[in-house]
Design a protein around this motif. Structure first.
Motif, PDB file in Angstrom:
ATOM      1  N   MET A  95      37.146  22.611  42.306  1.00 39.11           N
ATOM      2  CA  MET A  95      38.066  22.767  41.180  1.00 39.11           C
ATOM      3  C   MET A  95      39.368  22.006  41.383  1.00 39.11           C
ATOM      4  O   MET A  95      39.999  21.568  40.418  1.00 39.11           O
ATOM      5  CB  MET A  95      38.343  24.255  40.944  1.00 39.11           C
ATOM      6  N   LYS A  96      39.777  21.838  42.619  1.00 37.39           N
ATOM      7  CA  LYS A  96      41.008  21.099  42.881  1.00 37.39           C
ATOM      8  C   LYS A  96      40.874  19.646  42.433  1.00 37.39           C
ATOM      9  O   LYS A  96      41.762  19.088  41.783  1.00 37.39           O
ATOM     10  CB  LYS A  96      41.356  21.177  44.367  1.00 37.39           C
ATOM     11  N   SER A  97      39.755  19.011  42.783  1.00 38.32           N
ATOM     12  CA  SER A  97      39.562  17.623  42.372  1.00 38.32           C
ATOM     13  C   SER A  97      39.201  17.528  40.895  1.00 38.32           C
ATOM     14  O   SER A  97      39.563  16.557  40.219  1.00 38.32           O
ATOM     15  CB  SER A  97      38.467  16.972  43.221  1.00 38.32           C
ATOM     16  N   ALA A  98      38.504  18.548  40.376  1.00 39.61           N
ATOM     17  CA  ALA A  98      38.128  18.540  38.961  1.00 39.61           C
ATOM     18  C   ALA A  98      39.370  18.559  38.077  1.00 39.61           C
ATOM     19  O   ALA A  98      39.422  17.893  37.038  1.00 39.61           O
ATOM     20  CB  ALA A  98      37.238  19.739  38.652  1.00 39.61           C
ATOM     21  N   ARG A  99      40.373  19.324  38.485  1.00 41.08           N
ATOM     22  CA  ARG A  99      41.618  19.380  37.707  1.00 41.08           C
ATOM     23  C   ARG A  99      42.260  18.002  37.614  1.00 41.08           C
ATOM     24  O   ARG A  99      42.758  17.605  36.557  1.00 41.08           O
ATOM     25  CB  ARG A  99      42.598  20.355  38.350  1.00 41.08           C
ATOM     26  N   MET A 100      42.259  17.279  38.714  1.00 39.79           N
ATOM     27  CA  MET A 100      42.852  15.940  38.707  1.00 39.79           C
ATOM     28  C   MET A 100      42.066  15.010  37.784  1.00 39.79           C
ATOM     29  O   MET A 100      42.644  14.219  37.046  1.00 39.79           O
ATOM     30  CB  MET A 100      42.893  15.390  40.134  1.00 39.79           C
ATOM     31  N   ARG A 101      40.727  15.118  37.810  1.00 41.23           N
ATOM     32  CA  ARG A 101      39.906  14.266  36.948  1.00 41.23           C
ATOM     33  C   ARG A 101      40.159  14.574  35.477  1.00 41.23           C
ATOM     34  O   ARG A 101      40.189  13.666  34.643  1.00 41.23           O
ATOM     35  CB  ARG A 101      38.424  14.444  37.278  1.00 41.23           C
ATOM     36  N   ARG A 102      40.338  15.834  35.141  1.00 39.91           N
ATOM     37  CA  ARG A 102      40.529  16.206  33.738  1.00 39.91           C
ATOM     38  C   ARG A 102      41.886  15.786  33.214  1.00 39.91           C
ATOM     39  O   ARG A 102      42.063  15.598  32.017  1.00 39.91           O
ATOM     40  CB  ARG A 102      40.293  17.712  33.563  1.00 39.91           C
ATOM     41  N   GLU A 103      42.851  15.643  34.115  1.00 42.26           N
ATOM     42  CA  GLU A 103      44.170  15.178  33.688  1.00 42.26           C
ATOM     43  C   GLU A 103      44.110  13.735  33.206  1.00 42.26           C
ATOM     44  O   GLU A 103      44.947  13.308  32.408  1.00 42.26           O
ATOM     45  CB  GLU A 103      45.166  15.314  34.839  1.00 42.26           C
ATOM     46  N   THR A 104      43.134  12.969  33.684  1.00 38.36           N
ATOM     47  CA  THR A 104      42.992  11.575  33.267  1.00 38.36           C
ATOM     48  C   THR A 104      41.767  11.369  32.371  1.00 38.36           C
ATOM     49  O   THR A 104      41.391  10.245  32.080  1.00 38.36           O
ATOM     50  CB  THR A 104      42.867  10.656  34.505  1.00 38.36           C
ATOM     51  N   TYR A 105      41.129  12.480  31.942  1.00 34.72           N
ATOM     52  CA  TYR A 105      39.929  12.399  31.102  1.00 34.72           C
ATOM     53  C   TYR A 105      40.302  11.805  29.746  1.00 34.72           C
ATOM     54  O   TYR A 105      41.306  12.205  29.138  1.00 34.72           O
ATOM     55  CB  TYR A 105      39.355  13.797  30.914  1.00 34.72           C
ATOM     56  N   PRO A 106      39.528  10.850  29.241  1.00 32.15           N
ATOM     57  CA  PRO A 106      39.865  10.226  27.956  1.00 32.15           C
ATOM     58  C   PRO A 106      39.588  11.166  26.781  1.00 32.15           C
ATOM     59  O   PRO A 106      38.444  11.497  26.486  1.00 32.15           O
ATOM     60  CB  PRO A 106      38.947   8.991  27.911  1.00 32.15           C
ATOM     61  N   GLY A 107      40.642  11.609  26.122  1.00 28.52           N
ATOM     62  CA  GLY A 107      40.472  12.484  24.961  1.00 28.52           C
ATOM     63  C   GLY A 107      40.299  13.942  25.345  1.00 28.52           C
ATOM     64  O   GLY A 107      40.668  14.380  26.435  1.00 28.52           O
ATOM     65  N   THR A 108      39.719  14.704  24.440  1.00 28.88           N
ATOM     66  CA  THR A 108      39.525  16.143  24.630  1.00 28.88           C
ATOM     67  C   THR A 108      38.390  16.403  25.608  1.00 28.88           C
ATOM     68  O   THR A 108      37.322  15.798  25.506  1.00 28.88           O
ATOM     69  CB  THR A 108      39.200  16.809  23.278  1.00 28.88           C
ATOM     70  N   TRP A 109      38.625  17.309  26.557  1.00 28.79           N
ATOM     71  CA  TRP A 109      37.582  17.723  27.502  1.00 28.79           C
ATOM     72  C   TRP A 109      36.990  19.041  27.044  1.00 28.79           C
ATOM     73  O   TRP A 109      37.711  19.983  26.715  1.00 28.79           O
ATOM     74  CB  TRP A 109      38.152  17.882  28.905  1.00 28.79           C
ATOM     75  N   LEU A 110      35.656  19.111  27.005  1.00 28.30           N
ATOM     76  CA  LEU A 110      34.949  20.363  26.719  1.00 28.30           C
ATOM     77  C   LEU A 110      33.959  20.636  27.847  1.00 28.30           C
ATOM     78  O   LEU A 110      33.444  19.690  28.465  1.00 28.30           O
ATOM     79  CB  LEU A 110      34.170  20.270  25.399  1.00 28.30           C
ATOM     80  N   PRO A 111      33.666  21.900  28.133  1.00 31.30           N
ATOM     81  CA  PRO A 111      32.614  22.196  29.108  1.00 31.30           C
ATOM     82  C   PRO A 111      31.284  21.633  28.617  1.00 31.30           C
ATOM     83  O   PRO A 111      31.072  21.483  27.405  1.00 31.30           O
ATOM     84  CB  PRO A 111      32.579  23.735  29.140  1.00 31.30           C
ATOM     85  N   GLU A 112      30.396  21.341  29.539  1.00 30.66           N
ATOM     86  CA  GLU A 112      29.059  20.906  29.124  1.00 30.66           C
ATOM     87  C   GLU A 112      28.409  22.018  28.312  1.00 30.66           C
ATOM     88  O   GLU A 112      28.481  23.187  28.691  1.00 30.66           O
ATOM     89  CB  GLU A 112      28.209  20.578  30.349  1.00 30.66           C
ATOM     90  N   PRO A 113      27.782  21.690  27.181  1.00 31.80           N
ATOM     91  CA  PRO A 113      27.200  22.737  26.340  1.00 31.80           C
ATOM     92  C   PRO A 113      26.051  23.458  27.046  1.00 31.80           C
ATOM     93  O   PRO A 113      25.166  22.822  27.618  1.00 31.80           O
ATOM     94  CB  PRO A 113      26.707  21.970  25.112  1.00 31.80           C
ATOM     95  N   LEU A 114      26.100  24.778  27.003  1.00 31.28           N
ATOM     96  CA  LEU A 114      25.052  25.601  27.595  1.00 31.28           C
ATOM     97  C   LEU A 114      24.206  26.164  26.463  1.00 31.28           C
ATOM     98  O   LEU A 114      24.659  27.012  25.695  1.00 31.28           O
ATOM     99  CB  LEU A 114      25.663  26.727  28.420  1.00 31.28           C
ATOM    100  N   ILE A 115      22.987  25.664  26.323  1.00 36.18           N
ATOM    101  CA  ILE A 115      22.078  26.158  25.298  1.00 36.18           C
ATOM    102  C   ILE A 115      21.529  27.503  25.759  1.00 36.18           C
ATOM    103  O   ILE A 115      20.889  27.602  26.809  1.00 36.18           O
ATOM    104  CB  ILE A 115      20.923  25.171  25.046  1.00 36.18           C
ATOM    105  N   GLU A 116      21.786  28.554  24.973  1.00 37.69           N
ATOM    106  CA  GLU A 116      21.437  29.904  25.396  1.00 37.69           C
ATOM    107  C   GLU A 116      19.970  30.214  25.141  1.00 37.69           C
ATOM    108  O   GLU A 116      19.349  29.668  24.218  1.00 37.69           O
ATOM    109  CB  GLU A 116      22.307  30.921  24.646  1.00 37.69           C
TER     110      GLU A 116
END
Length: 283
Positions: free
Chosen positions: A66-87
Motif C-alpha cells: 500500500m505504501k508504493s501503491a499510494r505513490m503510484r496513484r498520486e501520479t495515475y492519469p485521471g480518475t483512479w477506480l478499484p478494479e471491478p469485482l463482478i459479484e
C-alpha cells in the motif's frame, strides 16, 4: 500445522484473496500477495493458529504494497477506480458487504486505518489479533479503527437494491444512454449525480469527476449521437455490490456500476482501463 498444508491453504485462498483485494483494490496485486503468502506458508513450521497466521501474513504484505501503491496513484492519469469485482449470483457469497463507493471511501484512509477497519469491522478479527498484525498497541489499534469507522460512516450508503431491481435499473440506464433521451435520463439522475471514469491514460475517458445532472445530461446525449449504434449491452451484473453492467462502446469494453438512492442514480463508476478488465474475458 494441518496434515495437508497445501490443501488447507487452497481452502483459505478465496478468503485471503478477498482480504488482499479489499486492502489493495487490485486483483493482480492481491493475487501476487497471496502467492507470496503461500510461499511463506510452505516454508513455515510450528504454526499454532494457521488461519490467523495467514491473515496476519497477507495483511502485512498488503501494508507493504500500500505504501508504493499510494505513490503510484498520486501520479495515475485521471480518475483512479478499484478494479471491478463482478459479484457471484448468490448474494450470500458476499460476506464482507462492501461496495465500490465504500472502497473509494477507504482510499482516503491511511494504510493502518484501512487495515484496522477491514480486519476488525469487516473481517471480524478480534482487536488484539489486529493489533498484533499491524504491530500497534490495542489502544492505538482501537483508535485507528474508530477514526476509520467515522470516515467510512459518512459515505456508507443507507439503501440496498435487490439484485433483480438493480439489473432492471442497469438495463434501463443503458437504454437511456444509447437513445440519449433527455427526459428519461433526467428522471433517472439525482440532481447532484457524479460520474467517475477510469481509462488509465490508455483509453479515452474523462480525467476529472463530472458532477451535476445537467452536465451529465449534456454528456450522455452527446455520447448517444456519437456512439448510439455502437453501444452494445453484454451483461447485467453486480459490480462490487452495486448494480451495473458490462458493455462495449465504440468497440471498447467497459464496466458501469451505479450507486442508487431513493430510486435515482447518485454516482456512476465507469472502468475502461484495459489493464483492469483482463478478468472479464468471456465477452
Amino acid at each position: 500445522m494441518p496434515p495437508d498444508p497445501v490443501a488447507f491453504f487452497e481452502a483459505q485462498r478465496p478468503r485471503l484473496l478477498r482480504l488482499a483485494y479489499r486492502m489493495l483494490g487490485s486483483h493482480a496485486e492481491a493475487e501476487d500477495v497471496v502467492q507470496d503468502a503461500f510461499l511463506r506458508w510452505h516454508g513455515a513450521a510450528g504454526v499454532e493458529n494457521p488461519p490467523a497466521w495467514l491473515t496476519r501474513t497477507v495483511s502485512r504484505l498488503c501494508l507493504d504494497q500500500m505504501k508504493s501503491a499510494r505513490m503510484r496513484r498520486e501520479t495515475y492519469p485521471g480518475t483512479w477506480l478499484p478494479e471491478p469485482l463482478i459479484e457471484p449470483e448468490d448474494d450470500t457469497l458476499r460476506p464482507d458487504n462492501l461496495t465500490l463507493s465504500l472502497m473509494m471511501a477507504l482510499e482516503r484512509l491511511s494504510p493502518l486505518e484501512r487495515a484496522a477497519f477491514l480486519l476488525h469491522d469487516v473481517f471480524g478479527q478480534p482487536l488484539d489479533e489486529v493489533a498484533t498484525t499491524i504491530e500497534r498497541s490495542p489502544s492505538a489499534t482501537r483508535q485507528l479503527a474508530s477514526r476509520a469507522r467515522a470516515h467510512v460512516q459518512i459515505d456508507r450508503p443507507r439503501y440496498d437494491v435487490p439484485r433483480d431491481k438493480g439489473e432492471e435499473l442497469a438495463r434501463a440506464f443503458f437504454e437511456a444512454c444509447r437513445s440519449g433521451d433527455p427526459a428519461v435520463l433526467g428522471a433517472m439522475l439525482a440532481e447532484g449525480a457524479s460520474l467517475h471514469a477510469d481509462g488509465g491514460g490508455k483509453i479515452h475517458s474523462y480525467p476529472n469527476v463530472i458532477t451535476g445532472a445537467d452536465n451529465l445530461l449534456r454528456l450522455f446525449t452527446s455520447l448517444a449521437r456519437k456512439f448510439g449504434d455502437g453501444m452494445e449491452f453484454l451483461e447485467a451484473t453486480i459490480i462490487d455490490g452495486l448494480p451495473g453492467y458490462v458493455s462495449r462502446v465504440g468497440g471498447v469494453l467497459q464496466t458501469t456500476a451505479l450507486e442508487i438512492s431513493e430510486g435515482r442514480i447518485t454516482a456512476i463508476y465507469i472502468t475502461r482501463n484495459p489493464d483492469k478488465l483482463t478478468g472479464i474475458t468471456r465477452h
